[in-house]
Design a protein around this motif. Sequence first.
Motif, short mmCIF file in Angstrom:
data_model
loop_
_atom_site.label_atom_id
_atom_site.label_comp_id
_atom_site.label_asym_id
_atom_site.label_seq_id
_atom_site.Cartn_x
_atom_site.Cartn_y
_atom_site.Cartn_z
N GLY A 224 0.81 -1.22 0.00
CA GLY A 224 0.00 0.00 0.00
C GLY A 224 0.84 1.27 0.00
N LYS A 225 1.85 1.31 0.86
CA LYS A 225 2.69 2.50 0.92
C LYS A 225 3.48 2.69 -0.36
N VAL A 226 3.91 1.58 -0.95
CA VAL A 226 4.71 1.65 -2.18
C VAL A 226 3.90 2.22 -3.32
N VAL A 227 2.69 1.69 -3.54
CA VAL A 227 1.89 2.18 -4.66
C VAL A 227 1.41 3.61 -4.41
N ASN A 228 1.20 3.98 -3.16
CA ASN A 228 0.87 5.38 -2.86
C ASN A 228 2.04 6.30 -3.21
N ARG A 229 3.25 5.84 -2.92
CA ARG A 229 4.44 6.63 -3.29
C ARG A 229 4.53 6.76 -4.80
N LEU A 230 4.21 5.68 -5.50
CA LEU A 230 4.25 5.69 -6.96
C LEU A 230 3.25 6.69 -7.52
N LEU A 231 2.02 6.65 -7.01
CA LEU A 231 0.98 7.56 -7.50
C LEU A 231 1.35 9.02 -7.23
N LYS A 232 1.89 9.28 -6.04
CA LYS A 232 2.27 10.65 -5.71
C LYS A 232 3.41 11.14 -6.60
N PHE A 234 4.11 10.17 -9.59
CA PHE A 234 3.58 10.43 -10.93
C PHE A 234 2.83 11.76 -10.95
N ASP A 235 1.99 11.99 -9.96
CA ASP A 235 1.23 13.25 -9.89
C ASP A 235 2.15 14.45 -9.77
N ASP A 236 3.31 14.25 -9.11
CA ASP A 236 4.27 15.33 -8.93
C ASP A 236 5.16 15.53 -10.16
N GLY A 237 5.02 14.66 -11.16
CA GLY A 237 5.85 14.75 -12.35
C GLY A 237 7.22 14.11 -12.20
N ASN A 238 7.42 13.37 -11.10
CA ASN A 238 8.70 12.72 -10.85
C ASN A 238 8.65 11.30 -11.42
N ILE A 239 8.82 11.20 -12.72
CA ILE A 239 8.66 9.91 -13.41
C ILE A 239 9.76 8.93 -13.01
N GLU A 240 10.96 9.44 -12.75
CA GLU A 240 12.05 8.54 -12.36
C GLU A 240 11.73 7.84 -11.04
N LEU A 241 11.18 8.58 -10.07
CA LEU A 241 10.83 7.98 -8.79
C LEU A 241 9.66 7.02 -8.98
N ALA A 242 8.68 7.41 -9.79
CA ALA A 242 7.55 6.52 -10.05
C ALA A 242 8.04 5.22 -10.68
N ARG A 243 8.98 5.32 -11.62
CA ARG A 243 9.53 4.13 -12.27
C ARG A 243 10.29 3.26 -11.26
N LYS A 244 10.98 3.91 -10.34
CA LYS A 244 11.71 3.16 -9.31
C LYS A 244 10.75 2.36 -8.44
N GLU A 245 9.63 2.96 -8.06
CA GLU A 245 8.65 2.25 -7.23
C GLU A 245 7.99 1.11 -8.02
N GLN A 246 7.70 1.35 -9.30
CA GLN A 246 7.12 0.28 -10.13
C GLN A 246 8.10 -0.87 -10.27
N ASN A 247 9.38 -0.55 -10.45
CA ASN A 247 10.38 -1.61 -10.58
C ASN A 247 10.49 -2.43 -9.31
N PHE A 248 10.39 -1.77 -8.16
CA PHE A 248 10.42 -2.53 -6.91
C PHE A 248 9.19 -3.42 -6.79
N MET A 249 8.03 -2.87 -7.11
CA MET A 249 6.82 -3.70 -7.09
C MET A 249 6.99 -4.92 -7.98
N ASN A 250 7.61 -4.72 -9.13
CA ASN A 250 7.77 -5.82 -10.08
C ASN A 250 8.80 -6.84 -9.59
N GLU A 251 9.74 -6.40 -8.77
CA GLU A 251 10.65 -7.37 -8.15
C GLU A 251 9.88 -8.28 -7.20
N VAL A 252 8.97 -7.69 -6.44
CA VAL A 252 8.14 -8.49 -5.53
C VAL A 252 7.25 -9.43 -6.34
N ILE A 253 6.66 -8.91 -7.40
CA ILE A 253 5.77 -9.72 -8.24
C ILE A 253 6.54 -10.85 -8.92
#
Length: 308
Positions: A224-232, A234-253
């Motif tokens: 939950g905290k990870v995807v919330n960080r990803l959404l924030k 993205f909304d802030d325009g920080n695509i690199e951070l959003a991509r980092k959070e998605q990549n971590f999620m995908n490591e778990v997946i």
Amino acid sequence: MGSQDLKDFKITGVVAAPFTPFDSDGELALEKIDPYIEHLLANGVKNVYICGTTGEGPSLTIDERKKVAEKWVKAADGRFKAIIVQVGSGNLKEVEELARHSEAIGADAISTIPTIFFKPANPKVIAEFLQKVSNAAPTIPLYYYHNPNMTGVNFSLESILNLCTNIKTLRGSKFTSENLYDLSRCILLSSDKYNLLYAVDEQILPSLTLGVKGGVGSTYNYLGKVVNRLLKAFDDGNIELARKEQNFMNEVIAVLKKYGGNVAVNKTIANITGLDLGPPRHPLVEPSDEDKEKIKKELEAIDYFNKI
């Protein structure tokens, strides 16, 4: 809920698809839902989608599904923005019964898969089915659960929604498909009318670039905290951070998929994380103790417990 309220109803942000807690004998353990709710709220989850695939809805009896829905609504006590109850079943009559029940207990919305043994022959039949479900619960928002890989109903969502314009309670869809073209078409043609919730956890970031504003996820029970960080980000325009959070999620997946990628393994990861949800119900079988230990070590190797 009035017609204007129905028209304006929209779900955004993180929607967790909770597991249904069982005891060691495979019976409902409703008392486990209270601390589960506290966990989700503490992790920034504001919406839940219960009795779906992750919640093993098809493995529950109609009476059990009613009890689970009643428990979530009562125990949450208004603290979620939306509690969505998945009411899909193998036949229309049970879907209508569960829809009426969800409406009566004060759920915020309902969702349904199509019937999946006698499958609808074309999108028109699905639209007719959704109209009947809407008629059964005319005051509660309805979401179509589009999950072609699980249901075997492979019509595009675009072709279905184009036939549903007169269904007053239909507010959108839980879109569980990797077909981003179909998703983009639906957003282009109907985003002003329908609320599309993307439900492939490993592609939530790409869906945001297409205009999605919320997502349903099974891993959101513990990420939950990870995807919330990803959404924030993205909304802030920080695509690199959003991509980092998605990549971590995908490591778990990737760990989840390595050991089967099913609800049983997913539930095991939730339990390893610290939740107490019990085993899955047969025919789902939880991993062996040896594999559970391997899963835990692989999660530790990607710094899972610190990053969540």
